[in-house]
Design an enzyme around this catalytic site. Structure first.
Site, PDB file in Angstrom:
ATOM      1  CB  ILE A 387      -0.979  -0.028   1.198  1.00  0.00           C
ATOM      2  CG1 ILE A 387      -1.953  -1.209   1.024  1.00  0.00           C
ATOM      3  CG2 ILE A 387      -1.734   1.288   1.320  1.00  0.00           C
ATOM      4  CD1 ILE A 387      -2.913  -1.434   2.167  1.00  0.00           C
ATOM      5  CG  ASP A 406       9.341  -0.737   5.245  1.00  0.00           C
ATOM      6  OD1 ASP A 406       8.218  -0.775   4.716  1.00  0.00           O
ATOM      7  OD2 ASP A 406       9.841  -1.718   5.851  1.00  0.00           O
ATOM      8  CG  ASP A 489     -10.697   2.336   7.195  1.00  0.00           C
ATOM      9  OD1 ASP A 489     -11.923   2.555   7.224  1.00  0.00           O
ATOM     10  OD2 ASP A 489     -10.189   1.353   6.608  1.00  0.00           O
ATOM     11  CD  GLU A 494     -11.557  -2.283  13.377  1.00  0.00           C
ATOM     12  OE1 GLU A 494     -12.100  -3.212  12.735  1.00  0.00           O
ATOM     13  OE2 GLU A 494     -10.568  -1.656  12.965  1.00  0.00           O
ATOM     14  CG  HIS A 517     -11.345  -2.321   9.129  1.00  0.00           C
ATOM     15  ND1 HIS A 517     -10.747  -3.027  10.132  1.00  0.00           N
ATOM     16  CD2 HIS A 517     -10.561  -2.515   8.034  1.00  0.00           C
ATOM     17  CE1 HIS A 517      -9.655  -3.619   9.681  1.00  0.00           C
ATOM     18  NE2 HIS A 517      -9.518  -3.325   8.402  1.00  0.00           N
ATOM     19  CB  ILE A 518     -15.031   0.758   4.463  1.00  0.00           C
ATOM     20  CG1 ILE A 518     -15.047   2.175   5.011  1.00  0.00           C
ATOM     21  CG2 ILE A 518     -16.216   0.001   5.026  1.00  0.00           C
ATOM     22  CD1 ILE A 518     -14.796   3.226   4.045  1.00  0.00           C
ATOM     23  N   GLY A 519     -11.400   0.616   4.227  1.00  0.00           N
ATOM     24  CA  GLY A 519     -10.327   1.045   3.313  1.00  0.00           C
ATOM     25  C   GLY A 519     -10.257   0.168   2.069  1.00  0.00           C
ATOM     26  N   GLY A 520     -10.424  -1.118   2.282  1.00  0.00           N
ATOM     27  CA  GLY A 520     -10.269  -2.040   1.145  1.00  0.00           C
ATOM     28  C   GLY A 520     -11.590  -2.528   0.596  1.00  0.00           C
TER      29      GLY A 520
END
Ligand SMILES: NC(=O)c1ccc[n+]([C@@H]2O[C@H](COP(=O)([O-])OP(=O)(O)OC[C@H]3O[C@@H](n4cnc5c(N)ncnc54)[C@H](O)[C@@H]3O)[C@@H](O)[C@H]2O)c1
Length: 634
Positions: A387, A406, A489, A494, A517-520
């Site tokens: 991502i 990273d 998100d 949750e 939690h709808i990023g994907g």
């Protein structure tokens, strides 16, 4: 005591669209009509006439006359036709050459086609030339095909039945074919059974009349308990797809010839135990719990596809112990997350959410204050994986300067700049977006200290994992004015269902975009998952490759060509490979290629060997101690 001799069985097999995948005269037309401006139209006419003849709409003799008239073919074109037909022999006939040659004395090819091309094709698989009954062409002096031998019974209606009558076969007679003329043999009382062969073409009018439908020669042999190619007929592989997986997945499995069963919802444990018994491939989403207890009843199960990202719903250890490879779709929604992040960054830096909220209350606050473009802003990405890297590319296209950090040394894409530490990134960025994985060391990766290092007025996003951000520190930073805009998100806690209330200290904070939690979660991501997962499962079933498996040692294998592939899954204990190779040596088996990979639980050995070997080899390999599963690919 007198015993009745066993009755002989005779097999009457059709040629066009049964022994071969095509209608030979269609192919001859493609050759003979080359160069004609109206070729496509004429070929279409031939196909229509063939179909009308095969389904019994017009008489066979008429259909033949009409087609030969259009074809205007020549003797010199027959070798090319034979060459093409050689490559078009039906897959299940090719697989079962042994059946054809071993039973040659009782196999008859009875066709309304022509001996000139049928004999070379069928004899290549062991059928006897004298057992071929078909028409013969008539030529003019220059070799042009002008007609057919009218004295041959096969040139007239009812010809197939006449041939069988003349043969005076004493025993059981089974007819296998795709056309109405094949059914007519049975209808005339000359055959005991008619099998409609549907591997290449399915004619409803013929299937309707059949005693049995044979989607392949393997199925016919299986039905009659005859020796068949050991490779498993695909139509016997059952795929069970639960929870409304995307229709693309159903299509992909059906195209492979598998027998697909679909259920809309998830199944509970008891239902799944019932449903899974004869299933080889299982496809689920997040709601089906694949427990060790269910797996105890999954005796045929070879592989499981999780049509989602997570695999928590699957008892992976139990799958591994049973030699069941599990695959998921970890990257199919990457782009969806990236697009939401970009959208939120723009909304937040323009203060759209508070402005919109005011408008809903009737307040008009037109001002440019604290609204910015994203162009030229410094975007800091924490985590430069799938991502992170894709966001890097899209953000640069919008004119942002990308910085990333990273824990693994990653190659910078485009003009992105690598930071040596998280602290360096936090200090330089105008916007920070989190894209690390959820390993437990990342808990509270961003807390009070980290917010303290950020620029005032930072825009902060987390669309990765909830626990990596300390929510109380974030709320503190918002209230102090340190953070100007927030997009979240994912949350440490949750709601488990849509009925549960969402509890968080972030509720009611200004310029904070909260999403569940709808990023994907997009239609496109679902479609990607729908095709990605079957791809993995089919690679495993057809080729043995386990690349991308979440519980198997990963092996990406070359395509199987000219060998047999033996797949051996065993407990990871020392000495298995040596035992296997001792067996190969004992039987003087020539190995084309061998691949071994292990993980902490199992070993996976693939051996490509020459095609000829004794059946005992397979038995001995299966008998090696600690063998979990053994599979053979042809
Ligand atoms: N919101 C959603 O709906 C949604 C959808 C898909 C993925 N995700 C989440 O997004 C995250 C990223 O997904 P991905 O596919 O890019 O994963 P990925 O595994 O490809 O990339 C994660 C990267 O983070 C790096 N990393 C781990 N810990 C780090 C640290 N402390 N500091 C810096 N770098 C660190 C890793 O080295 C890796 O390069 C995952 O947590 C995933 O669960 C969320």
């Amino acid at each position: 005591m007198l015993t009745k001799p066993l009755e002989q069985t005779y097999y009457i097999i059709d040629f066009d669209s049964t022994f071969t995948k095509v209608e030979a005269l269609d192919v001859l037309g493609e050759i003979s009509l080359t160069g004609r401006p109206d070729r496509d139209n004429l070929l279409n006419q031939i196909k229509i006439i063939t179909d009308r003849g095969m389904s019994g709409e017009i008489s066979f003799t008429d259909s033949l006359n009409l087609r030969l008239d259009i074809l205007k073919a020549h003797k010199s074109q027959l070798p090319a036709l034979i060459e093409i037909l050689m490559g078009k022999i039906s897959d299940s006939f090719q697989r079962n050459k042994q059946f054809l040659s071993e039973n040659a004395a009782t196999i008859y090819i009875v066709s309304n086609g022509f001996k000139e091309f049928i004999i070379p094709i069928v004899t290549s698989l062991g059928v006897l030339a004298e057992n071929v009954f078909a028409n013969t062409f008539e030529y003019d002096e220059a070799g042009a095909i002008i007609g057919f031998d009218k004295k041959n019974p096969l040139s007239a209606n009812g010809g197939k039945s006449q041939v069988i009558r003349n043969l005076k076969l004493d025993g059981e007679v089974y007819v296998i074919g795709d056309g109405y003329t094949d059914y007519e043999i049975k209808a005339s009382g000359l055959a005991n059974r008619f099998y409609a062969f549907t591997e290449n073409v399915l004619r409803p009018r013929v299937v309707e009349k059949a005693d049995h439908v044979a989607p392949s020669l393997d199925e016919f042999l299986y039905h009659n308990n005859l020796s068949r190619s050991q490779s498993y007929p695909k139509s016997r592989i059952k795929v069970l797809l639960l929870e409304n997986v995307h229709p693309i997945a159903i299509q992909l499995f059906e195209e492979e010839g598998f027998n697909v069963e679909i259920r809309k919802g998830a199944l509970d444990e008891e239902e799944l135990i019932e449903a899974i018994r004869d299933v080889s491939i299982l496809g689920i989403r997040s709601k089906t719990m694949l427990t060790a207890r269910v797996l105890e009843h999954a005796n045929k199960l070879m592989t499981v596809g999780a049509f989602c990202i997570g695999t928590n719903q699957i008892d992976l250890d139990a799958c591994t112990e049973k030699g069941i490879a599990v695959f998921n779709a970890p990257y199919s929604n990457t782009r969806s997350v990236v697009e939401l992040a970009i959208g939120e960054i723009i909304m937040l830096i323009r203060g759209v959410v508070p402005k919109s909220n005011l408008m809903h209350k009737g307040e008009w606050d037109k001002s440019a204050k604290n609204s910015f473009e994203v162009r030229g802003k410094k975007l800091g990405l924490v985590g430069y994986g799938n991502i992170g890297t894709q966001l890097s590319v899209v953000a640069e296209a919008l004119g942002m300067e990308v910085y990333f950090y990273d824990v693994v040394d990653k190659l910078a894409l485009g003009n992105a700049r690598k930071c040596k530490s998280l602290d360096e990134l936090l200090a330089v960025a105008d916007i920070i977006s989190m894209h690390t994985d959820g390993r437990k060391e990342n808990k509270n990766l961003i807390s009070y200290r980290e917010f303290g290092l950020m620029k005032n007025g930072i825009i902060f996003l987390n669309l990765s994992r909830g626990h990596i951000v300390d929510i109380s520190a974030l709320v503190d930073a918002i209230e102090r004015g340190k953070v100007a805009g927030v997009g979240i998100d994912v949350f440490p806690q949750e709601p488990k269902t849509n009925n549960e209330e969402f509890m968080s200290a972030l509720r009611g904070q200004p310029n904070v975009i909260l999403t569940p939690h709808i990023g994907g979660s997009t239609e496109e991501a679902q479609a990607n998952i729908g095709s990605f997962v079957p791809g993995k499962l089919l690679e495993y079933i057809n080729n043995g490759s386990t690349y991308g498996s979440v519980n198997f040692p990963e092996l990406q294998l070359p395509l199987l060509k000219g060998s047999h592939r033996l797949l051996h899954i065993h407990d990871n204990v020392p000495g298995i490979l040596a035992k296997m190779n001792t067996i190969f040596a004992k039987y003087h088996i020539n190995i084309h290629g061998q691949y071994l990979k292990t993980n902490e639980k199992i070993g996976y050995v693939i051996t490509d060997v020459v095609k000829e070997y004794a059946d005992e080899v397979v038995e001995e390999l299966k008998d090696i101690d600690n063998t979990i599963k053994f599979r053979l690919l042809y």
